[in-house]
Design an enzyme around this catalytic site. Sequence first.
Site, PDB file in Angstrom:
ATOM      1  N   HIS A   1       2.191   2.245   2.662  1.00 45.85           N
ATOM      2  CA  HIS A   1       2.014   2.757   4.088  1.00 45.85           C
ATOM      3  C   HIS A   1       2.647   4.232   4.151  1.00 45.85           C
ATOM      4  O   HIS A   1       3.456   4.744   3.310  1.00 45.85           O
ATOM      5  CB  HIS A   1       2.638   1.895   4.907  1.00 45.85           C
TER       6      HIS A   1
ATOM      7  N   CYS B   1       7.719  -3.434   0.420  1.00 49.99           N
ATOM      8  CA  CYS B   1       6.549  -2.498   0.651  1.00 49.99           C
ATOM      9  C   CYS B   1       6.819  -0.979  -0.115  1.00 49.99           C
ATOM     10  O   CYS B   1       7.909  -0.599  -0.216  1.00 49.99           O
ATOM     11  CB  CYS B   1       5.895  -2.354   1.872  1.00 49.99           C
TER      12      CYS B   1
END
Length: 423
Positions: free
Chosen positions: A326, A345
């Site tokens: 992201h 992440c």
Amino acid sequence: MTKPTGLDKVSRRRFIGRAAGMTAAAMIAGPAFAQSAIEEILASPGRGMWDDQFDAQSSRSVAQTATRHPIASADTIAFVERAIFDYQNLIARGGWPFVPATKKLRMGVSEPEVRILRQRLIASGDLDRNAGLSNEFDSYVDGAVKKFQARHGLPPDGVLGSYSYQALNVSADVRLGQLETNLVRLRSMSGFLGDRYVMVNIPAAQIEAVENGSVVLRHTAIVGKIDRQTPILNSKIHEIILNPYWTSPRSIIEKDIVPLMRKDPTYLARNNIRLFDGQGNEVAPETIDWHAEKAPELMFRQDPGKGNAMSSTKINFHNPHAVYMHDTPQQGVFNQLMRFESSGCVRVQNVRDLNTWLLRDTPGWNRQTMEATIASRENTVIELTEPVPVYFTYFTAWASEDGVVQFRDDVYQRDGVDELALR
């Protein structure tokens, strides 16, 4: 692809035996290498302005460390095999000297330690032998130090602080073992990975977009903390979400959000995070007992927008760890020396370039339409026409065609040697 086991975990005893020579070298250094001086160097900030310079344009010597060869390729395997042979010969000749970490050396100084530094850099191929041995830290030494720093993942500022000294003084024996460990990892990925694929190398905190056997994009990344590690995995990117909602994982709710709400009851409202129950009904934060022993069993969802934790983009791929790639509103984090700050992440610098490359074969999407959609702040889900393979890997050493050998800290301590762990 699985986590390293068996062959991948090279014997700690073997490494420690190899490293014994380094301890002897430190003893030879004498009073100038006093323990108090070492402790002073190691306790110093060390980085100086490194964080600000990390992504700055480097000297020509630093540019020599770049390569278009993907890390996981047959070519890289051959380059590492050659590097192992070279290191074996180097060790047979005595390896390299220990550089006393008594001073912060930089261009312009004249010190006896610089002569040892020259010997060290010549041995590892960073400094040409024709530069000779002297006490002068000249432009040749400056270029060699910058090259050394770049290929060890350090900001190439040409100044020897504590991080550079630590990298310099890992023995050649230990570096050889690190190359051998990573050769096993590279061979485990020697099959066909795809005409187009994305490779995340966790220890380097770096991403490669590879097409037809060549790296077409490289991105700086932020990966998982030591206690919230980014997993090793392989999957396929099937979806890009522009202006995503961010749904907080349970671990972040418990470890981060609830403690913050206890200190500041306005935290959720200020960050556009709303609460929903299992039926999709919104729940007011003021109705929750934030001091309860257990965190509320609710969904914590952040609306799209500039302050969203994923900012403009979420890149999805199926995996059992619920991780994804992201964007981030905090672009300054990519300038940090230590980029191991996420909860598992992977944050991607210049993610819109990666988006454009991933969406190339998806009709109706190009850079202009993507930018317009992001500007609208409207949540938009895009299914890729052709899913792109993605691999999360763990390589702490590799080499390129021109003989440049790269080393990184063993951030998750999988190489089996304390000296190689995150500094």
